[in-house]
Design an enzyme around this catalytic site. Structure first.
Site, PDB file in Angstrom:
ATOM      1  N   ASP A 181      21.153  11.578  23.987  1.00  0.00           N
ATOM      2  CA  ASP A 181      22.171  12.424  24.372  1.00  0.00           C
ATOM      3  C   ASP A 181      21.612  13.713  25.348  1.00  0.00           C
ATOM      4  OD1 ASP A 181      20.673  13.907  22.699  1.00  0.00           O
ATOM      5  OD2 ASP A 181      22.274  14.752  21.593  1.00  0.00           O
ATOM      6  N   GLY A 182      20.371  14.137  25.408  1.00  0.00           N
ATOM      7  CA  GLY A 182      19.702  14.926  26.188  1.00  0.00           C
ATOM      8  C   GLY A 182      19.406  14.331  27.577  1.00  0.00           C
ATOM      9  N   ASP A 210      19.345  10.796  19.437  1.00  0.00           N
ATOM     10  CA  ASP A 210      18.995  12.314  19.949  1.00  0.00           C
ATOM     11  C   ASP A 210      18.104  12.398  21.411  1.00  0.00           C
ATOM     12  OD1 ASP A 210      18.840  15.274  19.784  1.00  0.00           O
ATOM     13  OD2 ASP A 210      16.889  15.195  19.333  1.00  0.00           O
ATOM     14  N   SER A 263      23.168  22.686  29.310  1.00  0.00           N
ATOM     15  CA  SER A 263      23.363  24.100  28.906  1.00  0.00           C
ATOM     16  C   SER A 263      22.472  24.739  28.040  1.00  0.00           C
ATOM     17  CB  SER A 263      24.909  24.593  28.778  1.00  0.00           C
ATOM     18  OG  SER A 263      25.307  24.110  27.384  1.00  0.00           O
ATOM     19  N   ARG A 275      21.354  15.970  31.227  1.00  0.00           N
ATOM     20  CA  ARG A 275      20.643  16.278  32.290  1.00  0.00           C
ATOM     21  C   ARG A 275      20.853  15.428  33.536  1.00  0.00           C
ATOM     22  NH1 ARG A 275      17.180  17.272  28.239  1.00  0.00           N
ATOM     23  NH2 ARG A 275      16.126  15.132  28.156  1.00  0.00           N
ATOM     24  N   ASP A 298      20.073  19.137  14.816  1.00  0.00           N
ATOM     25  CA  ASP A 298      18.775  18.524  14.460  1.00  0.00           C
ATOM     26  C   ASP A 298      17.938  19.327  13.413  1.00  0.00           C
ATOM     27  OD1 ASP A 298      18.993  17.037  16.773  1.00  0.00           O
ATOM     28  OD2 ASP A 298      17.421  17.747  17.844  1.00  0.00           O
ATOM     29  N   ASP A 356      22.131  21.463  20.120  1.00  0.00           N
ATOM     30  CA  ASP A 356      21.188  20.280  19.710  1.00  0.00           C
ATOM     31  C   ASP A 356      20.412  20.638  18.855  1.00  0.00           C
ATOM     32  OD1 ASP A 356      20.615  17.607  20.468  1.00  0.00           O
ATOM     33  OD2 ASP A 356      18.956  18.308  21.055  1.00  0.00           O
TER      34      ASP A 356
END
Length: 95
Positions: free
Chosen positions: A5-6, A2, A16, A10, A27, A23
């Site tokens: 992926d963020g 997790d 977005s 970025r 989660d 996300d």
């Protein structure tokens, strides 16, 4: 998984508001699924079932409040501006 992926979204300018919301929802579903599985595993113990249920409620409600409060201010829930003045653990978690 997790975290990365963020970071990737970025880095490649692919983030977005919808992606952030998606996300968060995935989660919360993962966490709720894990807690439901634990609740089933410990179904003989009413105290544990209650604990897991309360953790699901806390997880969903706290993240919803965080997301709602920052989006109502037109800020991203993980940005420094969106977390300005918040409890230090929230600021630390999202930095």
């Amino acid at each position: 998984g997790d975290l990365f992926d963020g970071m990737a979204a970025r880095k490649f300018d692919q983030s977005s508001t919808f992606g952030g919301l998606l996300d968060m929802v995935t989660d919360r579903c993962s966490t709720a699924g894990l807690l439901c599985a634990l609740s089933k595993e410990y179904s003989e113990n009413a105290g544990m079932v209650l604990l897991f249920t309360m953790l699901i409620i806390l997880d969903i409600s706290s993240h919803w409040c965080q997301m709602y409060s920052t989006t109502s201010l037109k800020q991203h829930h993980k940005s420094a501006e969106g977390n300005k003045g918040r409890f230090f653990l929230v600021r630390w978690y999202y930095q």
